[in-house]
Design an enzyme around this catalytic site. Structure first.
Site, PDB file in Angstrom:
ATOM      1  N   HIS A 166       0.811  -1.225   0.000  1.00 28.74           N
ATOM      2  CA  HIS A 166       0.000   0.000   0.000  1.00 28.74           C
ATOM      3  C   HIS A 166       0.841   1.271   0.000  1.00 28.74           C
ATOM      4  O   HIS A 166       0.376   2.334   0.401  1.00 28.74           O
ATOM      5  CB  HIS A 166      -0.950  -0.003   1.208  1.00 28.74           C
ATOM      6  N   HIS A 198      -7.227  -1.963 -11.163  1.00 26.93           N
ATOM      7  CA  HIS A 198      -7.536  -1.554  -9.791  1.00 26.93           C
ATOM      8  C   HIS A 198      -8.979  -1.069  -9.734  1.00 26.93           C
ATOM      9  O   HIS A 198      -9.392  -0.241 -10.553  1.00 26.93           O
ATOM     10  CB  HIS A 198      -6.575  -0.419  -9.402  1.00 26.93           C
TER      11      HIS A 198
END
Length: 382
Positions: A185, A285
């Site tokens: 992340h 995504h």
């Protein structure tokens, strides 16, 4: 056919929809949003509408070029996300006008379904393992977890051990053959990424996502040499020019553009084709809503290098509302055996429940991502 109105709707949990109406009565929908900056993107859509209203929606490539090249300043998350949602809606209009799915207009499908994965958290081993088991029980053959909480440039080894404990718990819960992605992340800097990637090597990961932030592309080849796991990157990149630098730098095995951030269907299709020329896989995504997912699937249908699709049905962000709340046909995303079927209806293939969108837009949202700090008080990456 002319565009007569463009309107945005901020709806819970953290999404922004755009509705483009034409004088023929055909309406197209898109999803222009940057998570945590939805109001800003909506303002950018409103600015772009000054040019679009009154125009024929058919020449999508030209309209895209004007939105991108017609301003002196270009690129970045806000503008490219505003363009993305409008572009999705234009493809929706064109498909509805011609009575075919968008993917037919893009050359026709190379697949009729695509593998999907489910997000399972990652902060506590017991909870993450339970979520993984539940996802597999629902038919998923792949899951993705957060690898770590906040981590300083150089941090203590107990944090590394917690990461390994979390990953081991999931592996123990689902066995060796379920695909497991671990998402750093962008929370980890290169010194600790080197440590984590070396330690995670035995777990046979499907990929490691954002091992470092995308502004540190020069670090990727060094990190790629440490771990056998494929490296995935790209959710915070917004144009073919951003991805050009990524592909030229090397070391990335999977790109993850977000078609609600990376210029919509028009631009993301070009990014995918660039990646295919470098023998790099595509895993779009999409932690967003139903219109975004539908647009993703139209791209997946025509891209040979697409191998898996992120989707957000049931994830923790969606407490107030979930994807299927905003569509009239809740069976449109047909999940089976770890795959989802490409929608076959005209345009993006989903019918938006306009009355419910209006109802929830009256509630709206001001979602903001968490703000984390290190033990020394400095701001940490979230």
């Amino acid at each position: 056919m002319k565009i007569t109105s463009i309107k945005t709707f901020l709806v819970p949990p953290r999404w922004c929809f755009v509705r483009i109406e034409t004088d023929s009565g055909i309406v197209g929908w898109g999803e222009p949003v940057v998570e945590g900056r939805a109001q800003t993107v909506a303002a950018a859509v409103d600015e772009l509408s000054d040019y679009l209203i009154g125009k024929d929606p058919s020449p999508i490539e030209d309209l895209w070029s004007v939105m991108y090249r017609g301003g002196f300043y270009r690129g970045g998350p806000i503008l490219m996300s505003a363009i993305a949602g409008i572009d999705q809606a234009l493809w929706d209009i064109k498909g509805k006008h011609l009575g075919v799915p968008t993917h037919v207009l893009l050359g026709g499908p190379v697949r009729d379904r695509i593998r999907v994965y489910s997000w399972i958290g990652g902060d506590r081993p017991a909870d993450t393992a339970k979520a993984a088991r539940e996802a597999v029980a629902r038919g998923f053959t792949a899951v993705k977890m957060n690898g770590t909480e906040e981590m300083h440039f150089v941090d203590s080894y107990d944090k590394v051990e917690r990461v390994l404990e979390n990953v081991q718990a999931v592996r123990d819960a689902v066995g060796p053959h379920i695909g497991l992605g671990v998402d750093f992340h962008g929370r980890v800097h290169k010194p600790m990424a080197k440590v984590l990637m070396r330690e995670l090597a035995p777990y046979k990961l499907m990929f490691i996502e954002e091992p470092v932030l995308s502004e540190h592309l020069e670090a990727i080849p060094e990190l790629a040499a440490i771990s056998p796991a494929p490296i995935a990157l790209g959710e915070r990149m917004y144009s073919r020019y951003d991805f050009k630098r990524l592909l030229q730098t090397g070391g990335v095995d999977i790109i993850q553009p977000d078609p609600s951030h990376s210029g919509g269907i028009t631009e993301t299709r070009k990014i995918a084709a660039m990646a295919e020329a470098y023998d790099v896989a595509l895993a779009l995504h999409c932690p967003l809503g139903p219109i975004a997912l539908a647009a993703n699937l139209q791209i997946d249908a025509v891209c040979h290098n697409a191998f898996i699709q992120e989707q957000s049905l049931g994830i923790h962000y969606n407490a107030a509302n979930d994807l299927l709340d905003y569509v009239t046909d809740r069976s449109v995303f047909a999940y089976q055996d770890g795959y989802v079927t490409i929608p076959g209806g005209p345009g993006l293939g989903v019918e938006v429940n306009e009355a419910y969108v209006a109802e929830r837009a009256a509630v709206g949202h001001r979602w903001r991502n968490p703000l984390w700090r290190h033990a020394d008080g400095s701001v940490a990456e979230w």
